[in-house]
Design a protein around this motif. Structure first.
Motif, PDB file in Angstrom:
ATOM      1  N   ALA B  67       0.846  -1.281  -0.124  1.00  0.00           N
ATOM      2  CA  ALA B  67       0.207  -0.069   0.010  1.00  0.00           C
ATOM      3  C   ALA B  67       1.093   1.472  -0.106  1.00  0.00           C
ATOM      4  CB  ALA B  67      -0.909  -0.082   1.181  1.00  0.00           C
ATOM      5  N   TRP B  68       2.074   1.162  -0.435  1.00  0.00           N
ATOM      6  CA  TRP B  68       2.894   2.386  -0.382  1.00  0.00           C
ATOM      7  C   TRP B  68       2.138   3.718  -1.151  1.00  0.00           C
ATOM      8  CZ3 TRP B  68       6.149   3.911   2.997  1.00  0.00           C
ATOM      9  CH2 TRP B  68       6.981   4.912   2.454  1.00  0.00           C
ATOM     10  N   PRO B  69       1.996   4.710  -0.764  1.00  0.00           N
ATOM     11  CA  PRO B  69       1.337   5.735  -1.341  1.00  0.00           C
ATOM     12  C   PRO B  69       1.811   6.287  -2.770  1.00  0.00           C
ATOM     13  CG  PRO B  69       2.133   6.560   0.834  1.00  0.00           C
ATOM     14  CD  PRO B  69       2.424   5.317   0.576  1.00  0.00           C
ATOM     15  N   LEU B  70       2.984   6.260  -2.931  1.00  0.00           N
ATOM     16  CA  LEU B  70       3.690   6.566  -4.227  1.00  0.00           C
ATOM     17  C   LEU B  70       3.995   5.389  -4.966  1.00  0.00           C
ATOM     18  CD1 LEU B  70       5.423   9.938  -3.070  1.00  0.00           C
ATOM     19  CD2 LEU B  70       3.149   9.690  -3.865  1.00  0.00           C
ATOM     20  N   ASP B  72       6.890   3.621  -7.190  1.00  0.00           N
ATOM     21  CA  ASP B  72       8.681   3.562  -6.849  1.00  0.00           C
ATOM     22  C   ASP B  72       9.034   4.523  -8.124  1.00  0.00           C
ATOM     23  OD1 ASP B  72       8.403   1.684  -5.038  1.00  0.00           O
ATOM     24  OD2 ASP B  72       8.965  -0.019  -6.201  1.00  0.00           O
ATOM     25  N   VAL B  74       8.346   7.616  -8.778  1.00  0.00           N
ATOM     26  CA  VAL B  74       8.281   9.030  -8.211  1.00  0.00           C
ATOM     27  C   VAL B  74       9.999   9.259  -8.247  1.00  0.00           C
ATOM     28  CG1 VAL B  74       8.004  10.489  -6.578  1.00  0.00           C
ATOM     29  CG2 VAL B  74       6.286   9.080  -7.143  1.00  0.00           C
ATOM     30  N   ASP B  75      10.346  10.400  -8.958  1.00  0.00           N
ATOM     31  CA  ASP B  75      11.595  10.828  -9.055  1.00  0.00           C
ATOM     32  C   ASP B  75      12.138  11.623  -7.983  1.00  0.00           C
ATOM     33  OD1 ASP B  75      10.697  13.327  -9.728  1.00  0.00           O
ATOM     34  OD2 ASP B  75      10.897  13.130 -11.892  1.00  0.00           O
ATOM     35  N   GLU B  76      13.207  12.296  -7.909  1.00  0.00           N
ATOM     36  CA  GLU B  76      13.766  13.118  -6.707  1.00  0.00           C
ATOM     37  C   GLU B  76      12.772  14.513  -6.789  1.00  0.00           C
ATOM     38  OE1 GLU B  76      17.906  13.304  -6.889  1.00  0.00           O
ATOM     39  OE2 GLU B  76      18.287  11.218  -6.387  1.00  0.00           O
ATOM     40  N   ASN B  77      12.157  14.436  -7.881  1.00  0.00           N
ATOM     41  CA  ASN B  77      11.416  16.256  -7.667  1.00  0.00           C
ATOM     42  C   ASN B  77      10.200  15.706  -7.663  1.00  0.00           C
ATOM     43  OD1 ASN B  77      13.698  17.604  -8.247  1.00  0.00           O
ATOM     44  ND2 ASN B  77      13.666  17.138 -10.414  1.00  0.00           N
ATOM     45  N   GLY B  78       9.766  14.347  -6.964  1.00  0.00           N
ATOM     46  CA  GLY B  78       8.106  14.332  -6.795  1.00  0.00           C
ATOM     47  C   GLY B  78       7.208  13.996  -7.743  1.00  0.00           C
ATOM     48  N   ASP B  79       7.814  13.946  -9.165  1.00  0.00           N
ATOM     49  CA  ASP B  79       7.179  13.579 -10.172  1.00  0.00           C
ATOM     50  C   ASP B  79       7.242  12.184 -10.508  1.00  0.00           C
ATOM     51  OD1 ASP B  79       6.385  16.311 -10.515  1.00  0.00           O
ATOM     52  OD2 ASP B  79       8.398  16.758 -11.293  1.00  0.00           O
ATOM     53  N   VAL B  80       6.141  11.787 -11.043  1.00  0.00           N
ATOM     54  CA  VAL B  80       6.213  10.355 -11.835  1.00  0.00           C
ATOM     55  C   VAL B  80       6.780  10.214 -13.059  1.00  0.00           C
ATOM     56  CG1 VAL B  80       4.768   8.267 -12.529  1.00  0.00           C
ATOM     57  CG2 VAL B  80       4.019   9.891 -10.406  1.00  0.00           C
TER      58      VAL B  80
END
Lengths: 528, 88
Positions: B67-70, B72, B74-80
């Protein structure tokens, strides 16, 4: 080396020297940017994040307070304060931490106020939150600064009983044997403030994280070692298990059960750890994570780490109520000095010095983050925000953060010199205040319907209810023990004041949000 | 809805149920006045809550898997990353 208090003082000084060295070493990696100073360029990996988050949430209370409360209340304190935190803290890291990390990285936030201003299109919410967050952190800082002075004094007692400055007397003029001759609290607190200031000033968030990691390792290991040595000395049997059995048999029934503890108070205490969701210093630590996956190790290990620190301390606390405790010297009346007392009377001077270092480690690992966070809030949310980002260079922002940190350390230290012993009773009130603000951050992340007016009203409701209840507690002279009594079916149930604070904040926020305009679709699209 | 989204949604419900269960078990009225010593030295109320701590750790370990909310990606800038966006 046999001089009373001297080995302890030497160990404390060596430990503080190590910390300074670590902080100054970390500054060699400093890149000179604001981002590097405030959030270590988002470079912190899973292990350092785990240690820094754990070290920041565990104060001196984890060692001395847990054993003291267990001495007073019995084993129930573990469920009330520790196992509940294991569930709720990780829940906050999981539900709040990971998500704010994503938005903060995407939109370049460092503080909670930057996030709320942007998410709710409201400048005013920053102005409102700023004094509230600072006001709730300052008593927490004071507790750390005062405790550090007291711990150093009690563990170096006997060092210089002839020096006037080192003498400790009761109000009626008799020397306090447990403290007399120890380093005076004003000096101990001053040294701790200066050490923390130096490594935070030079090392910024990287120095803070490295120092927190060292300090967390120190207080976890020393807690377990202290437990083993005390068990061996007090039990008087051959072998650890035989000692543990003998000690457990000696404890009165009311301390190994919860027969004197209110079930509803125990239940409603579950809301207190929600405070972690709104701690500004933890928010800033979350921002240091290298990636979202970095959160996985802290989320998993935090409950186990709490258990490793708390279970031994709670057991030591209840053993002190048993009949295997020697009659002389008599136990101190202040429960918070039970652990230092047992260390001093049941173990050697070296372990006493090491435990002092362990307690100071637990205190400083919270102080450093709080000093850095307040300096950052002042710089980012007040100075840079109102001066305009384009008018302040990166180097200037680092300089301002450092200057604000010096100011905050100086103010906190000066406040600690006043007669503020009652600040210890403020601990649970600070936590309750942060918990009452939890619905705001949760709704900002998960509810599109949250409006600026709703959030502002919720914050106001939290603060008004906090103030009313705090005033009532003051009136009754019961800051530490204040509970609300809920009459139901002819019986009265004790509940923690945080229930009312959180409920009023939640209900007000929802009702006002339902009838007031939401942020623009453009803004909502950035968050949902 | 992709299968990974459905799995994550189911995972969230499982974790929510486990957290509620932990909170219910946390209120252990049944051990309130029990003075049994587990292993001869550990009061059962304390032992139970130490087990709750271990249970919490295991629950959160499961959460990081199911159930991890993001994602894997997701990059270092918070973008998929673009491949993940294209897939969904």
């Amino acid at each position: 080396m046999n001089h009373p208090g001297l080995p302890q003082l030497i160990i404390i000084l060596i430990y503080l020297g190590l910390l300074l060295l670590l902080g100054l070493s970390s500054s060699r990696l400093f890149k000179g940017t604001k981002e590097d100073y405030q959030v270590a360029s988002h470079s912190i990996g899973p292990f350092l994040l785990l240690m820094s988050l754990f070290g920041t949430t565990m104060t001196a209370f984890a060692l001395v307070g847990s054993s003291g409360e267990a001495f007073k209340e019995g084993i129930g304190v573990y469920g009330m304060l520790a196992s509940s935190s294991g569930i709720i803290h990780s829940l906050c890291f999981f539900l709040i931490g990971v998500k704010v990390w994503k938005f903060a990285r995407r939109h370049k936030y460092t503080t909670q106020i930057e996030f709320f201003r942007d998410r709710l299109e409201s400048d005013f919410i920053g102005l409102l939150l700023f004094p509230i967050l600072v006001g709730l952190v300052v008593p927490y800082l004071l507790i750390g600064v005062i405790s550090s002075g007291t711990v150093i004094q009690s563990l170096t007692a006997g060092l210089a009983p002839n020096l006037e400055m080192f003498q400790a007397y009761t109000p009626d003029g008799n020397p306090i044997i447990a403290l007399n001759g120890g380093v005076p609290p004003w000096l101990g607190s001053l040294v701790i403030c200066v050490v923390v200031l130096v490594y935070v000033f030079f090392g910024g968030m990287r120095g803070t994280t490295w120092a927190n990691t060292l300090q967390t390792i120190v207080f976890m290991i020393l807690g377990v070692v202290t437990f083993y040595v005390i068990a061996t000395r007090l039990g008087g049997q051959d072998g650890l298990m035989a000692n543990l059995n003998a000690l457990a048999e000696s404890v009165p029934e009311e301390k190994i059960t919860r027969m004197e503890m209110s079930k509803t108070k125990f239940f409603t205490y579950l809301l207190i750890p929600l405070s972690v969701g709104m701690f500004p210093h933890l928010f800033q630590h979350w921002m240091t994570a290298k990636s979202a996956n970095t959160f996985k190790v802290p989320v998993i290990c935090h409950p186990i780490f709490i258990m490793i620190v708390w279970v031994p301390c709670v057991l030591v606390g209840i053993w002190a109520t048993g009949d295997l405790i020697p009659a002389k010297p008599p136990l101190p009346s202040n429960p918070n000095t039970i652990l230092p007392f047992l260390v001093k009377t049941q173990t050697g001077k070296v372990l006493g010095g090491l435990l002092a270092a362990g307690i100071l480690a637990a205190i400083m690992s919270s102080l450093d983050s709080q000093f850095l966070c307040i300096g950052t809030i002042f710089t980012n949310d007040v100075l840079t925000h109102y001066k305009g980002k384009e008018n302040v260079t990166d180097a200037q922002q680092v300089l301002y953060t450092r200057l604000f940190i010096i100011g905050i350390v100086a103010i906190t230290y000066l406040l600690s010199l006043g007669n503020v012993k009652s600040v210890f009773a403020m601990g649970v009130w600070c936590f309750s205040g942060f918990s009452a603000l939890f619905p705001i951050v949760f709704a900002a992340l998960y509810w599109r319907g949250l409006s600026a007016a709703g959030a502002i009203s919720g914050i106001c409701a939290a603060i008004v209810s906090w103030s009313v209840l705090f005033y009532q507690a003051l009136e009754q002279d019961a800051l530490r023990t204040f509970v609300l009594k809920l009459p139901l079916g002819g019986e009265e149930y004790e509940i923690m004041p945080v229930v009312v604070m959180l409920a009023s904040s939640l209900v007000t926020m929802i009702v006002v949000s339902l009838v007031t305009p939401k942020p623009s679709e453009k803004t909502l699209a950035r968050f949902f | 809805m992709t299968s990974s989204t459905t799995q994550k949604s189911n995972g969230m419900w499982i974790i929510a149920a486990l957290v509620v269960l932990l909170l219910i078990l946390h209120q252990d009225n049944w051990f309130w006045t029990d003075d049994t010593l587990v292993f001869g030295f550990m009061p059962i109320g304390l032992f139970w809550h130490a087990c709750i701590s271990i249970g919490a750790s295991l629950t959160w370990a499961l959460a990081t898997v199911i159930a991890w909310p993001l994602p894997d990606e997701v990059d270092e800038n918070g973008d998929v990353s673009s491949t993940e966006e294209a897939a969904s």
